[in-house]
Write an enzyme that holds these catalytic residues in place. Sequence first.
Site, PDB file in Angstrom:
ATOM      1  N   GLU A  79       0.801  -1.236   0.000  1.00 47.64           N
ATOM      2  CA  GLU A  79       0.000   0.000   0.000  1.00 47.64           C
ATOM      3  C   GLU A  79       0.832   1.284   0.000  1.00 47.64           C
ATOM      4  O   GLU A  79       0.619   2.177   0.817  1.00 47.64           O
ATOM      5  CB  GLU A  79      -0.952  -0.008   1.211  1.00 47.64           C
ATOM      6  CG  GLU A  79      -1.891  -1.200   1.193  1.00 47.64           C
ATOM      7  CD  GLU A  79      -2.777  -1.319   2.430  1.00 47.64           C
ATOM      8  OE1 GLU A  79      -2.692  -0.453   3.312  1.00 47.64           O
ATOM      9  OE2 GLU A  79      -3.542  -2.296   2.512  1.00 47.64           O
ATOM     10  N   HIS A 129     -10.615  -5.698  -2.473  1.00 52.06           N
ATOM     11  CA  HIS A 129     -11.680  -5.393  -1.504  1.00 52.06           C
ATOM     12  C   HIS A 129     -12.770  -4.655  -2.277  1.00 52.06           C
ATOM     13  O   HIS A 129     -12.635  -3.466  -2.577  1.00 52.06           O
ATOM     14  CB  HIS A 129     -11.146  -4.499  -0.377  1.00 52.06           C
ATOM     15  CG  HIS A 129     -10.126  -5.167   0.487  1.00 52.06           C
ATOM     16  ND1 HIS A 129     -10.439  -6.221   1.319  1.00 52.06           N
ATOM     17  CD2 HIS A 129      -8.806  -4.943   0.652  1.00 52.06           C
ATOM     18  CE1 HIS A 129      -9.352  -6.614   1.969  1.00 52.06           C
ATOM     19  NE2 HIS A 129      -8.344  -5.850   1.579  1.00 52.06           N
ATOM     20  N   GLU A 143      -6.586 -10.418  -1.067  1.00 53.31           N
ATOM     21  CA  GLU A 143      -7.374 -10.126   0.150  1.00 53.31           C
ATOM     22  C   GLU A 143      -8.849  -9.968  -0.201  1.00 53.31           C
ATOM     23  O   GLU A 143      -9.529  -9.054   0.278  1.00 53.31           O
ATOM     24  CB  GLU A 143      -6.872  -8.839   0.819  1.00 53.31           C
ATOM     25  CG  GLU A 143      -5.403  -8.849   1.164  1.00 53.31           C
ATOM     26  CD  GLU A 143      -4.936  -7.584   1.883  1.00 53.31           C
ATOM     27  OE1 GLU A 143      -5.782  -6.772   2.325  1.00 53.31           O
ATOM     28  OE2 GLU A 143      -3.708  -7.411   1.994  1.00 53.31           O
TER      29      GLU A 143
HETATM   30  O1  G3I Z   1      -4.431  -7.634  19.048  1.00 52.88           O
HETATM   31  C1  G3I Z   1      -4.995  -6.440  19.571  1.00 52.88           C
HETATM   32  C2  G3I Z   1      -5.638  -6.684  20.887  1.00 52.88           C
HETATM   33  O2  G3I Z   1      -4.653  -7.067  21.809  1.00 52.88           O
HETATM   34  C3  G3I Z   1      -6.352  -5.408  21.324  1.00 52.88           C
HETATM   35  O3  G3I Z   1      -7.028  -5.641  22.521  1.00 52.88           O
HETATM   36  C4  G3I Z   1      -7.336  -4.954  20.268  1.00 52.88           C
HETATM   37  C5  G3I Z   1      -8.017  -3.636  20.639  1.00 52.88           C
HETATM   38  O4  G3I Z   1      -8.313  -2.876  19.511  1.00 52.88           O
HETATM   39  O5  G3I Z   1      -6.638  -4.761  19.076  1.00 52.88           O
HETATM   40  C6  G3I Z   1      -6.025  -5.927  18.589  1.00 52.88           C
HETATM   41  O6  G3I Z   1      -5.338  -5.626  17.408  1.00 52.88           O
HETATM   42  C7  G3I Z   1      -6.178  -5.439  16.264  1.00 52.88           C
HETATM   43  C8  G3I Z   1      -5.704  -6.418  15.195  1.00 52.88           C
HETATM   44  O7  G3I Z   1      -6.413  -6.191  13.998  1.00 52.88           O
HETATM   45  C9  G3I Z   1      -5.921  -7.872  15.618  1.00 52.88           C
HETATM   46  O8  G3I Z   1      -7.285  -8.120  15.782  1.00 52.88           O
HETATM   47  C10 G3I Z   1      -6.023  -4.012  15.772  1.00 52.88           C
HETATM   48  O9  G3I Z   1      -6.596  -3.132  16.699  1.00 52.88           O
HETATM   49  C11 G3I Z   1      -6.683  -3.844  14.440  1.00 52.88           C
HETATM   50  O10 G3I Z   1      -6.350  -2.568  13.917  1.00 52.88           O
HETATM   51  C12 G3I Z   1      -6.177  -4.891  13.476  1.00 52.88           C
HETATM   52  O11 G3I Z   1      -6.871  -4.740  12.242  1.00 52.88           O
HETATM   53  C13 G3I Z   1      -6.250  -5.341  11.134  1.00 52.88           C
HETATM   54  C14 G3I Z   1      -5.928  -4.299  10.081  1.00 52.88           C
HETATM   55  O12 G3I Z   1      -5.373  -4.930   8.943  1.00 52.88           O
HETATM   56  C15 G3I Z   1      -4.946  -3.264  10.618  1.00 52.88           C
HETATM   57  O13 G3I Z   1      -4.454  -2.460   9.616  1.00 52.88           O
HETATM   58  C16 G3I Z   1      -7.227  -6.370  10.550  1.00 52.88           C
HETATM   59  O14 G3I Z   1      -7.380  -7.447  11.490  1.00 52.88           O
HETATM   60  C17 G3I Z   1      -6.689  -6.923   9.236  1.00 52.88           C
HETATM   61  O15 G3I Z   1      -7.690  -7.685   8.606  1.00 52.88           O
HETATM   62  C18 G3I Z   1      -6.312  -5.774   8.320  1.00 52.88           C
HETATM   63  O16 G3I Z   1      -5.758  -6.321   7.132  1.00 52.88           O
HETATM   64  C19 G3I Z   1      -5.438  -5.383   6.119  1.00 52.88           C
HETATM   65  C20 G3I Z   1      -4.226  -5.933   5.376  1.00 52.88           C
HETATM   66  O17 G3I Z   1      -3.179  -6.214   6.269  1.00 52.88           O
HETATM   67  C21 G3I Z   1      -3.760  -4.947   4.307  1.00 52.88           C
HETATM   68  N1  G3I Z   1      -4.848  -4.570   3.417  1.00 52.88           N
HETATM   69  C22 G3I Z   1      -6.081  -4.124   4.071  1.00 52.88           C
HETATM   70  C23 G3I Z   1      -6.554  -5.139   5.091  1.00 52.88           C
HETATM   71  C24 G3I Z   1      -7.887  -4.737   5.700  1.00 52.88           C
HETATM   72  O18 G3I Z   1      -7.775  -3.539   6.426  1.00 52.88           O
END
Ligand code: G3I
Length: 300
Positions: free
Chosen positions: A127, A204, A233
């Site tokens: 990205e 997406h 994805e």
């Molecule tokens: O693990 C922590 C946890 O300890 C905490 O309590 C909780 C509170 O918010 O957060 C948890 O982390 C989260 C993590 O996912 C695991 O669930 C993050 O906040 C959250 O921001 C994170 O989101 C991920 C996102 O990327 C972050 O940029 C999504 O799961 C994941 O599906 C998403 O994937 C991205 C690809 O890497 C790149 N392309 C877009 C795609 C969708 O956004």
Amino acid sequence: ATTLGAAAAQSGRYFGTAIAASRLGDSTYSSIAAREFNMITAENEMKPDATEPQRGQFNFNAGDQIYNWATQRGLKVRGHTLAWHAQQPSWWGGLSGSGLRQAMIDHINGVMAHYKGKLAAWDVVNEAFNEDGSRRQSNLQATGNDWIEAAFRAARAADPSVKLCYNDYNIENWSYGKTQGVYRMIQDFKSRGVPIDCVGLQTHFTGGSSLPSNFQTTLSSFAALGVDVALTEVDVTNSSTSQYAGLTQACLNVPRCIGITVWGVRDSDSWRSNESPLLFDGGGNKKAAYTSVLNALNAA
Ligand code: G3I
């Protein structure tokens, strides 16, 4: 064939999913994943914040949990991701310029050494472009416009056997500025011998609208530069069956489109879980979109 992975394999392709380590203990989740898919991406566990929480102190516990779960079941693994403006280790925030550049290179070396020879591909850079096709401003971009090629050169040296991919979203429509910006970068890398093997189109999509009619043109245009392409994805809000069938068919129509990965197993596992974007409902049942994808794969 009766599963997505086996159906895709009939044409030499894979069908994958993103996996969250924290969900592997859910037997509905893990049994669907192991049955239907043959390529696995860690949804968060191999990202820089997860793998190098302190400088030089790598943590592969969660990444290895997914890697081991997958390979014990005969599934392959894609690495995601090494350099990105998001999900950076907090200590990168204290760095800039040549110091940050070196930290990025050291990170690539450390993570790729751990997984050397084990993965099908790495999303080396994720990205890095704006919607208009210019480079996204970020701390990494501020280290110099050559940061992307520096990442790819370091990656090739760290593991010459793994495919190196550039990965992005909103690069599916051929007439879109961002698609053209990424295309020009790949063209430039190929002309100058910067190592790159593949482009990941995240895919997406928003349901209800039609598939970009030129989606296949985008795939074949990237492929004509001499790289593999993959849908990395995939999700479609409301799981529009026509869009799911269409994106599957577009990949099948392009010889160098090597596989499709959906970004999660059940709707409830998705980062956009309130938009029911995946192929299984929250109860683990196959949705109409699942059937449309399976039928397209079986007809190829
Ligand atoms: O693990 C922590 C946890 O300890 C905490 O309590 C909780 C509170 O918010 O957060 C948890 O982390 C989260 C993590 O996912 C695991 O669930 C993050 O906040 C959250 O921001 C994170 O989101 C991920 C996102 O990327 C972050 O940029 C999504 O799961 C994941 O599906 C998403 O994937 C991205 C690809 O890497 C790149 N392309 C877009 C795609 C969708 O956004």
